[in-house]
Design an enzyme around this catalytic site. Structure first.
Site, PDB file in Angstrom:
ATOM      1  CB  THR A  40      24.822  70.738  26.691  1.00  0.00           C
ATOM      2  OG1 THR A  40      23.667  71.351  26.202  1.00  0.00           O
ATOM      3  CG2 THR A  40      24.967  69.422  25.963  1.00  0.00           C
ATOM      4  CG  ASP A  56      22.230  67.518  29.568  1.00  0.00           C
ATOM      5  OD1 ASP A  56      21.716  68.439  30.223  1.00  0.00           O
ATOM      6  OD2 ASP A  56      22.831  67.713  28.504  1.00  0.00           O
ATOM      7  NE  ARG A  58      19.053  71.507  34.438  1.00  0.00           N
ATOM      8  CZ  ARG A  58      19.551  71.610  35.658  1.00  0.00           C
ATOM      9  NH1 ARG A  58      20.605  72.347  35.870  1.00  0.00           N
ATOM     10  NH2 ARG A  58      19.000  70.964  36.657  1.00  0.00           N
ATOM     11  CE  LYS A  72      20.292  69.451  26.252  1.00  0.00           C
ATOM     12  NZ  LYS A  72      21.206  69.921  27.276  1.00  0.00           N
ATOM     13  N   GLY A  86      25.254  74.220  22.665  1.00  0.00           N
ATOM     14  CA  GLY A  86      25.375  75.613  22.247  1.00  0.00           C
ATOM     15  C   GLY A  86      23.999  76.229  22.155  1.00  0.00           C
ATOM     16  CB  SER A 168      28.594  73.776  30.290  1.00  0.00           C
ATOM     17  OG  SER A 168      27.369  73.102  30.430  1.00  0.00           O
ATOM     18  CG  ASP A 205      27.763  71.670  33.689  1.00  0.00           C
ATOM     19  OD1 ASP A 205      27.101  71.546  32.648  1.00  0.00           O
ATOM     20  OD2 ASP A 205      28.276  72.749  34.050  1.00  0.00           O
ATOM     21  CB  SER A 208      24.338  69.097  32.262  1.00  0.00           C
ATOM     22  OG  SER A 208      25.354  69.702  31.533  1.00  0.00           O
TER      23      SER A 208
END
Lengths: 273, 198
Positions: A40, A56, A58, A72, A86, A168, A205, A208
């Site tokens: 995320t 995002d 994923r 999300k 999380g 993240s 990242d 994500s």
């Protein structure tokens, strides 16, 4: 013989009875199953007319992407939305629970929900679970007191900010925000900056990826722009996709087994619908 | 320019950029004493190279290779030099920028970073770096990244040096500070909406 133990009614909250057993199993080499996390990048920012949230899409289960296009940005109230990072189960459960509590509260008070109400309900729930409910949230909305943006950490602490990132990919997204945020941006500028921040998370990242979801909340109106940007399209070699016409594959041998001979019809009723 | 000792900001004027020979600049993050060791090794290397007096001098690629071997060998002996090194230089018109890490990971890139810079500065570089930037544009981009790092890295200090290496040689600027902006309206009374929270 008499019962030695009295059955105690179960107390609320987590039961830590199996922790010792789990530790013992882990020592023996049994791997615990990985849970689905939303790796995320989630962001929020306040612009001149309200709040814009971005995320995002994923969801990861350890090293594997288990959902390429998950949602999300969760609904809390008609004027309040919440992004969650999380453990996916925790974010969904907690936002659903507070969303229904807010609805009941709206019926009881007869008024539009306020962002601080959602904030207080979320933070007190998360605090009482001492961080074991692994939900890091970006809560945004516009109510009668104005636009609000808050971040909520798994242990229950909150921040009130003009722009916020979690997950993240938060550092990559924060790099974009810190270098480009200005107060009093217009709607277009705000959406553009949110997209840039999410894309920065998506491309820099590993947790994500996939697409960008955006939610714009203003006074009296909200726009949930699902898959606002798709920066990772599937690019097929052929524009028509794949087609496997007869003759493409070499046939080595053919054997046809008619099934009618093997299926015997015995007396009986037909299967009910 | 800061040298921390755990969570104490112990040294506020540590120069972490050093010119190596005529063609290279070395910068490091991580353990300062190991960086000083590396500089000592490189001084010896350049000295021996000069003693040959053959008209050739070690360029950035050669120094990078030497450092890579050094770091990797120490890692293999389970005694690493705890640094992330950034190496840049120009020789015979060819520009070079590379990095070596304490475990021996090394590569060449147009933009490199150490420590938190990997998370905060790299995304900005990837978005805004382009070929043929002028010196002023480059400094502006670097200052933009350093500003974000100053805001978001707890071990950062507002004192930085810019080092430039061209065919003519290396120049390291005097330490200076960048301007930070704290006048956002939202910071003035942040918890008015949520009384009792942060």
């Amino acid at each position: 013989m008499a019962n030695t133990a009295i059955e105690l009614p179960p107390k609320g909250g987590f039961s830590f009875d199996l922790c010792r057993r789990n530790e013992m199993l882990a020592k023996k080499g049994v791997q615990s199953p990985s849970f689905r996390k939303t790796g995320t990048t989630i962001v929020g920012l306040v612009f001149q007319d309200g709040v814009i949230l971005g995320a995002d899409t994923r969801a990861t289960e350890g090293p594997i992407v288990c959902d390429k296009n998950c949602e999300k940005i969760h609904y809390m109230a008609p004027n309040i939305y919440c992004c969650g990072a999380g453990t996916a189960a925790d974010t969904e459960a907690v936002t659903d629970m507070v969303s229904s509590q807010l609805e009941l509260h709206r019926y009881a008070t007869g008024r539009e929900s306020r962002v601080v109400t959602a904030l207080t309900l979320l933070k007190s729930h998360l605090y009482s679970y001492q961080g074991h409910v692994s939900a890091a949230l970006v809560l945004g909305g516009v109510d009668c007191t104005g636009p609000h943006l808050h971040t909520i950490y798994p242990h229950g602490s909150t921040d009130t900010l003009p722009f916020a990132t979690m997950g993240s990919g938060s550092l990559a997204a924060m790099a974009m925000f810190e270098s480009r945020y200005r107060e009093g941006m217009t709607r277009e500028e705000g959406i553009k900056l949110v997209c840039q921040a999410i894309c920065s998370g998506i491309f820099n990242d590993l947790g994500s990826g996939s697409n960008v979801d955006v939610c714009v909340i203003t006074k009296g109106q909200k726009e949930y722009l699902r898959n606002y940007e798709l920066p990772n399209p599937r690019t097929y070699v052929s524009s028509k996709g794949y087609s496997f016409a007869k003759g493409h594959t070499e046939v080595l041998s053919t054997k046809i087994t008619p099934l009618k001979e093997h299926v015997k019809i015995i007396e009986g009723d037909a299967m009910e619908e | 320019m800061g040298g921390s000792y755990g969570s104490t900001l112990r040294y506020k004027s540590v120069q972490r950029l050093k010119p190596i020979g005529k063609h290279t600049l070395l910068g490091a993050g991580g353990e300062i004493s190991d960086f000083q060791e590396i500089v000592r090794y490189l001084d010896e290397l350049i000295l021996y190279d000069n003693m040959w007096d053959d008209g050739n001098s070690l360029g950035p690629k050669e120094v990078h290779n030497y450092l890579n071997r050094l770091m990797y060998n120490r890692r293999n002996k389970f005694n690493p030099l705890w640094n992330t090194l950034v190496l840049g230089g120009v020789k015979n018109g060819q520009k070079y920028l590379g990095t070596v890490n304490m475990i021996g990971v090394h590569y060449e890139e147009n933009h490199v970073a150490t420590g938190f810079g990997n998370h905060l500065a790299r995304p900005i570089f990837r978005d805004e770096w382009h070929e043929d930037m002028t010196f002023e544009e480059g400094v502006k981009l670097l200052e933009k990244c350093m500003l974000v790092l100053l805001y978001r890295d707890r071990s950062a200090v507002n004192k930085l040096q810019i080092a430039k290496i061209t065919e003519e040689g290396a120049t390291i600027s005097e330490p200076y500070a960048i301007k930070t902006h704290w006048e956002l309206e939202a910071f003035k009374n942040p918890a008015t909406g949520a009384v009792g929270s942060w």
